[in-house]
Design a protein around this motif. Structure first.
Motif, PDB file in Angstrom:
ATOM      1  N   GLY A 166      84.052   1.586 -47.049  1.00  0.00           N
ATOM      2  CA  GLY A 166      84.414   0.987 -48.316  1.00  0.00           C
ATOM      3  C   GLY A 166      83.939  -0.435 -48.493  1.00  0.00           C
ATOM      4  N   LEU A 167      83.437  -1.057 -47.419  1.00  0.00           N
ATOM      5  CA  LEU A 167      82.899  -2.405 -47.546  1.00  0.00           C
ATOM      6  C   LEU A 167      81.562  -2.367 -48.278  1.00  0.00           C
ATOM      7  N   PRO A 168      81.188  -3.477 -48.961  1.00  0.00           N
ATOM      8  CA  PRO A 168      79.894  -3.502 -49.661  1.00  0.00           C
ATOM      9  C   PRO A 168      78.744  -3.166 -48.709  1.00  0.00           C
ATOM     10  N   PHE A 169      77.818  -2.343 -49.203  1.00  0.00           N
ATOM     11  CA  PHE A 169      76.616  -1.918 -48.480  1.00  0.00           C
ATOM     12  C   PHE A 169      76.922  -0.985 -47.296  1.00  0.00           C
ATOM     13  N   ILE A 170      78.199  -0.715 -47.057  1.00  0.00           N
ATOM     14  CA  ILE A 170      78.569   0.149 -45.941  1.00  0.00           C
ATOM     15  C   ILE A 170      78.903   1.552 -46.428  1.00  0.00           C
ATOM     16  N   GLY A 171      79.615   1.633 -47.543  1.00  0.00           N
ATOM     17  CA  GLY A 171      79.998   2.924 -48.084  1.00  0.00           C
ATOM     18  C   GLY A 171      80.928   3.666 -47.145  1.00  0.00           C
ATOM     19  N   SER A 172      80.635   4.943 -46.940  1.00  0.00           N
ATOM     20  CA  SER A 172      81.499   5.779 -46.095  1.00  0.00           C
ATOM     21  C   SER A 172      80.918   5.988 -44.707  1.00  0.00           C
ATOM     22  N   ILE A 173      79.973   5.137 -44.297  1.00  0.00           N
ATOM     23  CA  ILE A 173      79.333   5.337 -42.997  1.00  0.00           C
ATOM     24  C   ILE A 173      80.342   5.223 -41.860  1.00  0.00           C
ATOM     25  N   GLY A 174      81.382   4.361 -42.049  1.00  0.00           N
ATOM     26  CA  GLY A 174      82.381   4.214 -41.002  1.00  0.00           C
ATOM     27  C   GLY A 174      83.110   5.517 -40.724  1.00  0.00           C
ATOM     28  N   ASP A 175      83.499   6.235 -41.793  1.00  0.00           N
ATOM     29  CA  ASP A 175      84.166   7.525 -41.603  1.00  0.00           C
ATOM     30  C   ASP A 175      83.214   8.540 -40.987  1.00  0.00           C
ATOM     31  N   PHE A 176      81.941   8.469 -41.372  1.00  0.00           N
ATOM     32  CA  PHE A 176      80.967   9.409 -40.806  1.00  0.00           C
ATOM     33  C   PHE A 176      80.843   9.199 -39.293  1.00  0.00           C
ATOM     34  N   VAL A 177      80.713   7.931 -38.880  1.00  0.00           N
ATOM     35  CA  VAL A 177      80.603   7.652 -37.445  1.00  0.00           C
ATOM     36  C   VAL A 177      81.905   8.030 -36.738  1.00  0.00           C
ATOM     37  N   GLY A 178      83.041   7.708 -37.362  1.00  0.00           N
ATOM     38  CA  GLY A 178      84.319   8.063 -36.761  1.00  0.00           C
ATOM     39  C   GLY A 178      84.460   9.563 -36.569  1.00  0.00           C
ATOM     40  N   ASP A 179      84.061  10.354 -37.570  1.00  0.00           N
ATOM     41  CA  ASP A 179      84.127  11.811 -37.452  1.00  0.00           C
ATOM     42  C   ASP A 179      83.225  12.299 -36.320  1.00  0.00           C
ATOM     43  N   THR A 180      82.043  11.702 -36.213  1.00  0.00           N
ATOM     44  CA  THR A 180      81.106  12.106 -35.167  1.00  0.00           C
ATOM     45  C   THR A 180      81.664  11.812 -33.776  1.00  0.00           C
ATOM     46  N   LEU A 181      82.253  10.630 -33.631  1.00  0.00           N
ATOM     47  CA  LEU A 181      82.858  10.279 -32.343  1.00  0.00           C
ATOM     48  C   LEU A 181      84.056  11.172 -32.031  1.00  0.00           C
ATOM     49  N   ASP A 182      84.876  11.420 -33.033  1.00  0.00           N
ATOM     50  CA  ASP A 182      86.054  12.260 -32.807  1.00  0.00           C
ATOM     51  C   ASP A 182      85.662  13.674 -32.401  1.00  0.00           C
ATOM     52  N   GLN A 183      84.568  14.180 -32.939  1.00  0.00           N
ATOM     53  CA  GLN A 183      84.131  15.518 -32.578  1.00  0.00           C
ATOM     54  C   GLN A 183      83.879  15.622 -31.075  1.00  0.00           C
ATOM     55  N   ARG A 184      83.347  14.554 -30.498  1.00  0.00           N
ATOM     56  CA  ARG A 184      83.030  14.581 -29.064  1.00  0.00           C
ATOM     57  C   ARG A 184      84.222  14.166 -28.209  1.00  0.00           C
ATOM     58  N   TYR A 185      84.946  13.134 -28.643  1.00  0.00           N
ATOM     59  CA  TYR A 185      85.928  12.515 -27.754  1.00  0.00           C
ATOM     60  C   TYR A 185      87.390  12.838 -28.080  1.00  0.00           C
ATOM     61  N   LYS A 186      87.643  13.530 -29.201  1.00  0.00           N
ATOM     62  CA  LYS A 186      89.033  13.853 -29.560  1.00  0.00           C
ATOM     63  C   LYS A 186      89.272  15.342 -29.733  1.00  0.00           C
ATOM     64  N   ASP A 187      88.303  16.042 -30.312  1.00  0.00           N
ATOM     65  CA  ASP A 187      88.539  17.414 -30.746  1.00  0.00           C
ATOM     66  C   ASP A 187      88.164  18.474 -29.723  1.00  0.00           C
ATOM     67  N   GLY A 188      87.981  18.062 -28.472  1.00  0.00           N
ATOM     68  CA  GLY A 188      87.737  19.047 -27.418  1.00  0.00           C
ATOM     69  C   GLY A 188      86.299  19.477 -27.261  1.00  0.00           C
ATOM     70  N   LYS A 189      85.352  18.705 -27.774  1.00  0.00           N
ATOM     71  CA  LYS A 189      83.941  19.063 -27.675  1.00  0.00           C
ATOM     72  C   LYS A 189      83.124  17.927 -27.070  1.00  0.00           C
ATOM     73  N   PRO A 190      83.206  17.649 -25.764  1.00  0.00           N
ATOM     74  CA  PRO A 190      83.972  18.376 -24.729  1.00  0.00           C
ATOM     75  C   PRO A 190      85.303  17.728 -24.364  1.00  0.00           C
ATOM     76  N   TYR A 191      85.650  16.557 -24.944  1.00  0.00           N
ATOM     77  CA  TYR A 191      86.856  15.833 -24.533  1.00  0.00           C
ATOM     78  C   TYR A 191      87.956  16.000 -25.566  1.00  0.00           C
ATOM     79  N   LYS A 192      89.199  15.888 -25.104  1.00  0.00           N
ATOM     80  CA  LYS A 192      90.343  16.081 -25.978  1.00  0.00           C
ATOM     81  C   LYS A 192      91.185  14.809 -26.000  1.00  0.00           C
ATOM     82  N   ASN A 193      91.472  14.349 -27.226  1.00  0.00           N
ATOM     83  CA  ASN A 193      92.350  13.198 -27.435  1.00  0.00           C
ATOM     84  C   ASN A 193      91.915  11.990 -26.608  1.00  0.00           C
TER      85      ASN A 193
END
Length: 330
Positions: free
Chosen positions: A89-116
């Motif tokens: 939501g910051l200027p020139f950033i848009g939704s990139i923060g959520d995109f990176v967060g989702d990508t990290l969570d997929q690997r390190y939170k959602d069990g692919k391969p790490y959980k939480n």
């Protein structure tokens, strides 16, 4: 995707004169990297004149450009995701923060391969990440460590050839050895004469053993790499010259000096280390005499491992003016 750990930055000198690499993360191409946490301390360096770094005499070997080392705790991974989501939501950033967060969570939170984020293992291990040798960050080999951060339990050596080890620490320390410059002493000092020996020597105070210890804080792992000078090679800069010894290799004396200082009355003697030029260098010209010191390199470590590394060389070029001997006819 990039990971930025919340670990304290270093990169500054410690009280004992050592330095500590930053723990900040960044991205090189597709690689997630952290600046190394490895500390280096120097013992025995010369405080007289300039210093430089060794070049390996083995053209097929160089110190490592990257390796993997402990970098992130589970809480740091979790905090990183939160930080990324907070910048959307910051200027020139848009939704990139959520995109990176989702990508990290997929690997390190959602069990692919790490959980939480492996929070249930807090204190039992670390996520290891690629670290780049700051001396070789522009080398193509710095991109070889392309795995994303992976979990390693405490006390376990990961099955990864580039995982930090005593030998990798020793090879990194090789890159940090501050060997003294090779500005030789010569007589005559300003201009030498054709067919008269020029004496060459190096002060023993400048050429002593030098060691660098590389250690990884919190692991008890360290390696010490030691450089010991063994010879000085003289390249007179022209084929119209004779070196002493004939090979051009002047050995180190028992007291650590090289060659022998010139003394009055020795003008016509053969120096133990030196050169005789057979042709003048010409009007306003000079010969580029190169003096290169060879250093033997060995290493030890806290694990008992050790051995030899390729010899290193470091040299410098000095301009030598060679004049014809003037004679007067009566």
């Amino acid at each position: 995707m990039a990971l930025v750990p919340t670990a304290a930055q270093a990169g500054s000198k410690t009280d004992d004169g050592s330095s500590l690499g930053d723990a900040q993360g960044n991205r090189q191409g597709r690689n997630i990297t952290v600046e190394t946490k490895v500390r280096t301390t120097v013992k025995g360096s010369s405080d007289s004149g300039r210093t430089g770094n060794l070049s390996s005499s083995d053209g097929n070997w160089t110190p490592p450009a990257c390796w993997y080392e402990p970098a992130f705790s589970p809480k740091e991974i979790q905090a990183t995701v939160k930080t990324w989501r907070g910048i959307s939501g910051l200027p020139f950033i848009g939704s990139i923060g959520d995109f990176v967060g989702d990508t990290l969570d997929q690997r390190y939170k959602d069990g692919k391969p790490y959980k939480n984020y492996n929070l249930d293992k807090q204190g039992e291990g670390m996520f290891w990440a690629a670290a780049v040798n700051p001396n070789r960050k522009d080398d193509p080999e710095a991109m070889a460590c392309d795995k994303p951060p992976f979990w390693v339990d405490n006390g376990v050596t990961p099955p990864e050839p580039l995982a930090v080890s005593p030998q990798i620490l020793a090879e990194y320390a090789y890159d940090e050895l501050p060997v003294p410059g090779t500005e030789i002493e010569m007589r005559p000092t300003e201009a030498t004469k054709v067919n008269l020996p020029t004496w060459i020597w190096l002060d023993k105070a400048k050429f002593k053993k030098i060691s660098v210890t590389a250690s990884l804080p919190g692991t008890g792992l360290s390696a010490t790499t030691t450089a010991e000078p063994v010879s000085l090679h003289i390249d007179p800069g022209t084929s119209d010259a004779q070196t002493y010894p004939a090979s051009g290799d002047c050995e180190i004396n028992a007291d650590g000096s090289i060659g022998e200082p010139y003394a009055n009355g020795k003008a016509n003697d053969t120096p133990p280390c030196g050169v005789t030029y057979l042709r003048a260098s010409g009007s306003d010209g000079s010969y580029p005499l190169q003096a290169t010191v060879t250093w033997n390199i060995s290493w030890t470590s806290t694990t008992g491992e050790g051995g030899d590394l390729p010899e290193g060389t470091f040299g410098a070029t000095q301009d030598v003016t060679v004049q014809e001997i003037q004679s007067v006819n009566r």
